[in-house]
Scaffold this active site. Structure first.
Site, PDB file in Angstrom:
ATOM      1  N   PRO A  34       0.837  -1.212   0.000  1.00 46.13           N
ATOM      2  CA  PRO A  34       0.000   0.000   0.000  1.00 46.13           C
ATOM      3  C   PRO A  34       0.865   1.252   0.000  1.00 46.13           C
ATOM      4  O   PRO A  34       1.983   1.234   0.554  1.00 46.13           O
ATOM      5  CB  PRO A  34      -0.799  -0.112   1.310  1.00 46.13           C
ATOM      6  CG  PRO A  34      -0.048  -1.063   2.169  1.00 46.13           C
ATOM      7  CD  PRO A  34       0.708  -1.986   1.257  1.00 46.13           C
ATOM      8  N   ASP A  35       0.349   2.316  -0.618  1.00 51.56           N
ATOM      9  CA  ASP A  35       1.097   3.571  -0.472  1.00 51.56           C
ATOM     10  C   ASP A  35       0.691   4.162   0.874  1.00 51.56           C
ATOM     11  O   ASP A  35       0.132   3.447   1.721  1.00 51.56           O
ATOM     12  CB  ASP A  35       0.835   4.491  -1.676  1.00 51.56           C
ATOM     13  CG  ASP A  35      -0.601   5.011  -1.736  1.00 51.56           C
ATOM     14  OD1 ASP A  35      -0.968   5.617  -2.757  1.00 51.56           O
ATOM     15  OD2 ASP A  35      -1.343   4.811  -0.762  1.00 51.56           O
ATOM     16  N   PHE A  36       1.013   5.412   1.114  1.00 47.31           N
ATOM     17  CA  PHE A  36       0.779   5.969   2.450  1.00 47.31           C
ATOM     18  C   PHE A  36      -0.514   6.765   2.520  1.00 47.31           C
ATOM     19  O   PHE A  36      -1.253   6.677   3.514  1.00 47.31           O
ATOM     20  CB  PHE A  36       1.964   6.875   2.853  1.00 47.31           C
ATOM     21  CG  PHE A  36       3.235   6.111   3.045  1.00 47.31           C
ATOM     22  CD1 PHE A  36       4.130   5.951   1.995  1.00 47.31           C
ATOM     23  CD2 PHE A  36       3.518   5.509   4.269  1.00 47.31           C
ATOM     24  CE1 PHE A  36       5.292   5.220   2.164  1.00 47.31           C
ATOM     25  CE2 PHE A  36       4.683   4.770   4.456  1.00 47.31           C
ATOM     26  CZ  PHE A  36       5.571   4.627   3.381  1.00 47.31           C
ATOM     27  N   ARG A  37      -0.787   7.556   1.437  1.00 47.43           N
ATOM     28  CA  ARG A  37      -1.825   8.572   1.598  1.00 47.43           C
ATOM     29  C   ARG A  37      -3.034   8.404   0.681  1.00 47.43           C
ATOM     30  O   ARG A  37      -3.924   9.243   0.708  1.00 47.43           O
ATOM     31  CB  ARG A  37      -1.187   9.969   1.391  1.00 47.43           C
ATOM     32  CG  ARG A  37      -0.166  10.293   2.487  1.00 47.43           C
ATOM     33  CD  ARG A  37       0.582  11.594   2.254  1.00 47.43           C
ATOM     34  NE  ARG A  37       1.535  11.835   3.342  1.00 47.43           N
ATOM     35  CZ  ARG A  37       2.739  11.271   3.380  1.00 47.43           C
ATOM     36  NH1 ARG A  37       3.147  10.429   2.403  1.00 47.43           N
ATOM     37  NH2 ARG A  37       3.582  11.488   4.399  1.00 47.43           N
ATOM     38  N   ASN A 108      11.112   4.970  -1.328  1.00 47.33           N
ATOM     39  CA  ASN A 108      10.595   3.678  -0.883  1.00 47.33           C
ATOM     40  C   ASN A 108      11.651   2.893  -0.117  1.00 47.33           C
ATOM     41  O   ASN A 108      12.846   2.982  -0.408  1.00 47.33           O
ATOM     42  CB  ASN A 108      10.088   2.867  -2.086  1.00 47.33           C
ATOM     43  CG  ASN A 108       8.966   3.598  -2.815  1.00 47.33           C
ATOM     44  OD1 ASN A 108       8.310   4.470  -2.242  1.00 47.33           O
ATOM     45  ND2 ASN A 108       8.760   3.267  -4.077  1.00 47.33           N
ATOM     46  N   ASP A 110      11.295  -0.452   0.230  1.00 49.42           N
ATOM     47  CA  ASP A 110      11.041  -1.859  -0.117  1.00 49.42           C
ATOM     48  C   ASP A 110      12.179  -2.510  -0.912  1.00 49.42           C
ATOM     49  O   ASP A 110      12.116  -3.703  -1.209  1.00 49.42           O
ATOM     50  CB  ASP A 110       9.708  -1.964  -0.898  1.00 49.42           C
ATOM     51  CG  ASP A 110       9.654  -1.028  -2.120  1.00 49.42           C
ATOM     52  OD1 ASP A 110       8.578  -0.482  -2.404  1.00 49.42           O
ATOM     53  OD2 ASP A 110      10.705  -0.841  -2.783  1.00 49.42           O
ATOM     54  N   HIS A 127      15.079   7.639   1.821  1.00 46.68           N
ATOM     55  CA  HIS A 127      14.488   7.402   3.152  1.00 46.68           C
ATOM     56  C   HIS A 127      14.998   6.101   3.742  1.00 46.68           C
ATOM     57  O   HIS A 127      14.336   5.486   4.577  1.00 46.68           O
ATOM     58  CB  HIS A 127      12.949   7.412   3.075  1.00 46.68           C
ATOM     59  CG  HIS A 127      12.418   8.771   2.719  1.00 46.68           C
ATOM     60  ND1 HIS A 127      11.111   9.013   2.409  1.00 46.68           N
ATOM     61  CD2 HIS A 127      13.048   9.972   2.616  1.00 46.68           C
ATOM     62  CE1 HIS A 127      10.950  10.309   2.129  1.00 46.68           C
ATOM     63  NE2 HIS A 127      12.114  10.919   2.238  1.00 46.68           N
TER      64      HIS A 127
HETATM   65  N1  APR Z   1       0.180   4.712 -10.324  1.00 53.11           N
HETATM   66  C1  APR Z   1       0.399   6.050 -10.257  1.00 53.11           C
HETATM   67  N2  APR Z   1       0.263   6.766  -9.111  1.00 53.11           N
HETATM   68  C2  APR Z   1      -0.096   6.086  -8.002  1.00 53.11           C
HETATM   69  C3  APR Z   1      -0.334   4.690  -7.992  1.00 53.11           C
HETATM   70  C4  APR Z   1      -0.172   4.005  -9.225  1.00 53.11           C
HETATM   71  N3  APR Z   1      -0.372   2.670  -9.324  1.00 53.11           N
HETATM   72  N4  APR Z   1      -0.670   4.321  -6.711  1.00 53.11           N
HETATM   73  C5  APR Z   1      -0.640   5.443  -5.965  1.00 53.11           C
HETATM   74  N5  APR Z   1      -0.303   6.501  -6.733  1.00 53.11           N
HETATM   75  C6  APR Z   1      -0.062   7.884  -6.317  1.00 53.11           C
HETATM   76  C7  APR Z   1      -1.047   8.424  -5.307  1.00 53.11           C
HETATM   77  O1  APR Z   1      -2.121   9.047  -5.971  1.00 53.11           O
HETATM   78  C8  APR Z   1      -0.187   9.445  -4.550  1.00 53.11           C
HETATM   79  O2  APR Z   1      -0.176  10.696  -5.218  1.00 53.11           O
HETATM   80  O3  APR Z   1       1.190   7.865  -5.661  1.00 53.11           O
HETATM   81  C9  APR Z   1       1.210   8.846  -4.629  1.00 53.11           C
HETATM   82  C10 APR Z   1       1.628   8.163  -3.341  1.00 53.11           C
HETATM   83  O4  APR Z   1       1.778   9.163  -2.358  1.00 53.11           O
HETATM   84  P1  APR Z   1       2.094   8.746  -0.847  1.00 53.11           P
HETATM   85  O5  APR Z   1       1.189   7.647  -0.433  1.00 53.11           O
HETATM   86  O6  APR Z   1       2.136  10.008  -0.037  1.00 53.11           O
HETATM   87  O7  APR Z   1       3.554   8.099  -0.898  1.00 53.11           O
HETATM   88  P2  APR Z   1       4.921   8.875  -0.986  1.00 53.11           P
HETATM   89  O8  APR Z   1       4.812  10.129  -1.791  1.00 53.11           O
HETATM   90  O9  APR Z   1       5.959   7.897  -1.416  1.00 53.11           O
HETATM   91  O10 APR Z   1       5.194   9.269   0.577  1.00 53.11           O
HETATM   92  C11 APR Z   1       6.369   9.988   0.822  1.00 53.11           C
HETATM   93  O11 APR Z   1       5.925   9.870   3.193  1.00 53.11           O
HETATM   94  O12 APR Z   1       5.374   8.783   5.144  1.00 53.11           O
HETATM   95  C12 APR Z   1       6.402   9.197   4.358  1.00 53.11           C
HETATM   96  O13 APR Z   1       8.507   8.242   4.402  1.00 53.11           O
HETATM   97  C13 APR Z   1       7.238   8.049   3.896  1.00 53.11           C
HETATM   98  O14 APR Z   1       8.544   7.898   1.866  1.00 53.11           O
HETATM   99  C14 APR Z   1       7.240   8.186   2.378  1.00 53.11           C
HETATM  100  C15 APR Z   1       6.886   9.641   2.187  1.00 53.11           C
END
Ligand code: APR
Length: 273
Positions: A34-37, A108, A110, A127
């Protein structure tokens, strides 16, 4: 002509040869991480069982000092080893094979860029990652096999402890309240001025200093955003020549490879895995 077509032409005719990727959790959602937000599915929307004061506390160094259990509950689920790179990770590897890759800055933890075979010299894990572990008090290193044993050991409540001083040990992930690795700043110093194309993918650009990278490149550098939503200064102060590919990373990986005539090579990279 679609923006991606223009980009593909420029990649094929050698216009760009020093490509820097800047990526986040969105490039690994296709791997099952899962992503974060992202609303609903993002990690931060699913941590209620950890009773955190606020979601990002799970990665906060001061909160970890008081209550390391929250992070180690999550670490058990996120620990690398059971996830495979996505098409987008292999697209980055393909850029390396085409001698177009200058660097990939990843947020990331991972290590999927490494698992996809991208050379270590090209990777900046801004990170940190799970690759090594250190005591938060005396900085002594703890081997991963011992860390994993402690994570399963009820006698220490699943919290890895330092064999030197008894302090808590954590993987070398950069927590909120900690500095980014020197490598990030040292290489960015060179890359910022040298890159001719940046591809920002799968990130909300919400955590600095990483989030400031796309805005820092010179006006002559072509910028591409591959993301499900407009983010950062691609939204707040877009540049006239920005290329926006606002669709899933893996779909864009396929489309760009197809337009560049690299589709078979991408399939082969994934097959060899
Ligand atoms: N294809 C394109 N975009 C995607 C996909 C996908 N399959 N899945 C998710 N996204 C987009 C989301 O819409 C969002 O804009 O990727 C982005 C993910 O954002 P976050 O969840 O905030 O992740 P990230 O930007 O990596 O977070 C940054 O926050 O908590 C800290 O250290 C942690 O490294 C992390 C940092």
């Amino acid at each position: 002509m679609s923006d991606l077509k223009t980009l593909a032409e420029a990649l094929k005719n050698g216009t760009y040869s020093r490509v820097v990727f800047m990526v986040g959790a969105g490039i690994s959602t296709g791997a099952g991480i899962p992503d974060f937000r992202s609303p609903g599915t993002g990690l931060y929307a699913n941590l209620s069982k950890l009773n955190l004061p606020y979601a990002e506390a799970v990665f906060d160094i001061e909160y970890f000092r008081q209550s390391p259990k929250a992070f180690y509950t999550l670490a058990g689920e996120l620990y690398p080893g059971k996830f495979l790179p996505t098409k987008f990770h292999y697209l980055i590897k393909l850029f390396e094979e085409k001698r177009l890759l200058r660097r990939v800055y990843t947020q990331n933890i991972d290590t999927l860029e490494r698992i996809a075979g991208v050379g270590a010299d090209y990777i900046v894990e801004a990170h940190g990652s799970f690759a090594a572990n250190h005591c938060i008090d005396c900085d002594a290193e703890l081997a991963t096999e011992l860390l994993k044993l402690d994570m399963e050991d009820e006698l220490v409540d699943g919290i890895p402890v330092c064999r030197q001083c008894g302090g808590y040990v954590k993987p070398d992930i950069v927590f909120f309240g900690e500095g980014l690795p020197d490598r990030f700043y040292d290489l960015w110093e060179q890359d910022c001025k040298k890159t001719d194309l940046i591809i920002v993918a799968g990130t909300s650009l919400s955590v600095y200093p990483f989030a400031g990278l796309p805005a820092a490149v010179p006006r002559r550098t072509q910028r591409v955003l591959v993301n499900q939503e407009r983010v950062g200064d691609f939204a707040s102060s877009p540049r006239k020549v920005d290329i926006l590919a606002l669709r899933a990373c893996d779909v864009i990986a396929d489309e760009l490879a197809e337009l560049c005539g690299w589709a078979d090579e991408l399939v082969e990279l994934i097959r060899k895995g």
